[in-house]
Design a protein around this motif. Structure first.
Motif, PDB file in Angstrom:
ATOM      1  N   GLY A 141      26.210  -9.976 -47.860  1.00  0.00           N
ATOM      2  CA  GLY A 141      25.074 -10.860 -48.064  1.00  0.00           C
ATOM      3  C   GLY A 141      24.478 -10.780 -49.459  1.00  0.00           C
ATOM      4  N   LYS A 142      25.103  -9.955 -50.325  1.00  0.00           N
ATOM      5  CA  LYS A 142      24.567  -9.761 -51.679  1.00  0.00           C
ATOM      6  C   LYS A 142      25.602 -10.152 -52.729  1.00  0.00           C
ATOM      7  CE  LYS A 142      21.656  -5.855 -50.267  1.00  0.00           C
ATOM      8  NZ  LYS A 142      20.390  -6.606 -50.350  1.00  0.00           N
ATOM      9  N   THR A 143      25.145 -10.730 -53.812  1.00  0.00           N
ATOM     10  CA  THR A 143      26.027 -11.008 -54.935  1.00  0.00           C
ATOM     11  C   THR A 143      26.321  -9.705 -55.670  1.00  0.00           C
ATOM     12  OG1 THR A 143      24.231 -11.384 -56.502  1.00  0.00           O
ATOM     13  CG2 THR A 143      24.993 -13.291 -55.212  1.00  0.00           C
ATOM     14  N   LEU A 144      27.339  -9.730 -56.517  1.00  0.00           N
ATOM     15  CA  LEU A 144      27.646  -8.539 -57.287  1.00  0.00           C
ATOM     16  C   LEU A 144      26.469  -8.153 -58.184  1.00  0.00           C
ATOM     17  CD1 LEU A 144      29.555  -6.342 -58.207  1.00  0.00           C
ATOM     18  CD2 LEU A 144      30.554  -7.975 -59.844  1.00  0.00           C
ATOM     19  N   ALA A 145      25.808  -9.140 -58.762  1.00  0.00           N
ATOM     20  CA  ALA A 145      24.654  -8.847 -59.619  1.00  0.00           C
ATOM     21  C   ALA A 145      23.561  -8.127 -58.842  1.00  0.00           C
ATOM     22  CB  ALA A 145      24.115 -10.138 -60.227  1.00  0.00           C
ATOM     23  N   GLU A 146      23.348  -8.525 -57.596  1.00  0.00           N
ATOM     24  CA  GLU A 146      22.337  -7.869 -56.763  1.00  0.00           C
ATOM     25  C   GLU A 146      22.767  -6.450 -56.414  1.00  0.00           C
ATOM     26  OE1 GLU A 146      20.415 -11.717 -54.444  1.00  0.00           O
ATOM     27  OE2 GLU A 146      22.295 -10.852 -53.720  1.00  0.00           O
ATOM     28  N   SER A 186      31.803  -8.811 -51.833  1.00  0.00           N
ATOM     29  CA  SER A 186      30.418  -9.238 -52.039  1.00  0.00           C
ATOM     30  C   SER A 186      30.280 -10.711 -51.654  1.00  0.00           C
ATOM     31  CB  SER A 186      30.022  -9.059 -53.506  1.00  0.00           C
ATOM     32  OG  SER A 186      30.764  -9.958 -54.318  1.00  0.00           O
ATOM     33  N   LYS A 187      29.054 -11.203 -51.668  1.00  0.00           N
ATOM     34  CA  LYS A 187      28.793 -12.598 -51.327  1.00  0.00           C
ATOM     35  C   LYS A 187      29.552 -13.556 -52.232  1.00  0.00           C
ATOM     36  CE  LYS A 187      24.878 -15.767 -50.586  1.00  0.00           C
ATOM     37  NZ  LYS A 187      23.392 -15.871 -50.651  1.00  0.00           N
ATOM     38  N   ASP A 188      29.743 -13.149 -53.496  1.00  0.00           N
ATOM     39  CA  ASP A 188      30.442 -14.001 -54.455  1.00  0.00           C
ATOM     40  C   ASP A 188      31.893 -13.567 -54.690  1.00  0.00           C
ATOM     41  OD1 ASP A 188      29.405 -11.730 -55.615  1.00  0.00           O
ATOM     42  OD2 ASP A 188      28.700 -12.705 -57.434  1.00  0.00           O
TER      43      ASP A 188
END
Length: 227
Positions: A66-71, A41-43
């Motif tokens: 391009g997405k965080t895990l939360a997203e 993921s992004k993070d």
């Protein structure tokens, strides 16, 4: 060595692929191992998803990276399932795991988890990317690795040996007896994918494969009896 049956992204023939539900069902079906795919993921989380984009398997769109895990957690991965991370799969099932590195950048993160949790006996690392297998072999002493290939390639045995892999995971529709015999002569195991029908299973047996990756739980039930 007995013929191994490996659940492809869990058992994606009956449950949303690469979800906890799919992996639990694979284990309940008696699969010898479960196979999953990894992206970062992004993070920097080890996200269990096959594609580089979320479009096909979720109700979202865009690249995983391009997405965080939360997203990613906000997405529906099918039938209300959420996108899991690698560590959650390890906790949800006890079965051996084949972790396929889709994104080369995930190799270092995966190596960290394997080393921290002492998973060299439980986790085998797969990849189409020679460099990913070479990297993780250098980071994880004693790790087991397998080279994945799709289309016919005359050099797969040599490539696997060059990166220290112990197995080949090959598309059964492009497999030849010559490749299997050369691999076995070199000390490599050979797994065929995807084996979803009785004809596929008979072919896998005729080729002398060491195992099969399948979407279907019934392949596990019949595989041990198919000559």
């Amino acid at each position: 060595m007995s013929f191994l049956t490996i659940g492809h992204r869990g058992v994606m023939g009956v449950a949303p692929e690469n979800t906890l539900r799919s992996f639990v069902l694979a284990e309940q079906a008696g699969m010898d191992a479960v196979e999953l795919d990894l992206h970062l993921s992004k993070d920097g989380a080890l996200v269990v998803m096959h594609d580089a984009d979320v479009d096909r398997t979720t109700d979202g769109s865009g690249p995983v990276a391009g997405k965080t895990l939360a997203e990613l957690r906000e997405l529906d991965a099918g039938e209300g399932e959420r996108v899991p991370v690698f560590e959650e799969v390890l906790e949800a099932v006890r079965a051996p795991v084949q972790a396929e590195i889709k994104d080369v950048a995930a190799a270092r993160a995966l190596a960290g988890v394997i080393n921290e949790r002492g998973l060299t006996a439980r986790v085998e690392v797969l990849s189409f990317h020679d460099e990913a297998l070479a990297e993780i072999s250098g980071l994880v002493p004693g790790v087991r690795t397998a080279l994945v290939a799709d289309h016919p390639q005359s050099d797969v045995v040599e490539r696997a040996l060059a990166v220290g892999a112990g197995a080949l995971v090959l598309n059964i529709r492009h497999l030849t007896l010559d490749t299997v015999e050369r691999a076995h002569a070199a000390g490599l195991r050979v797994i065929g994918w995807v084996v979803n029908t009785q004809d596929d299973l008979r072919l896998a047996r005729a080729l002398g494969l060491d195992g099969a990756t399948t979407d279907r739980p019934e392949i596990r039930r019949t595989g041990r009896f198919t000559a």
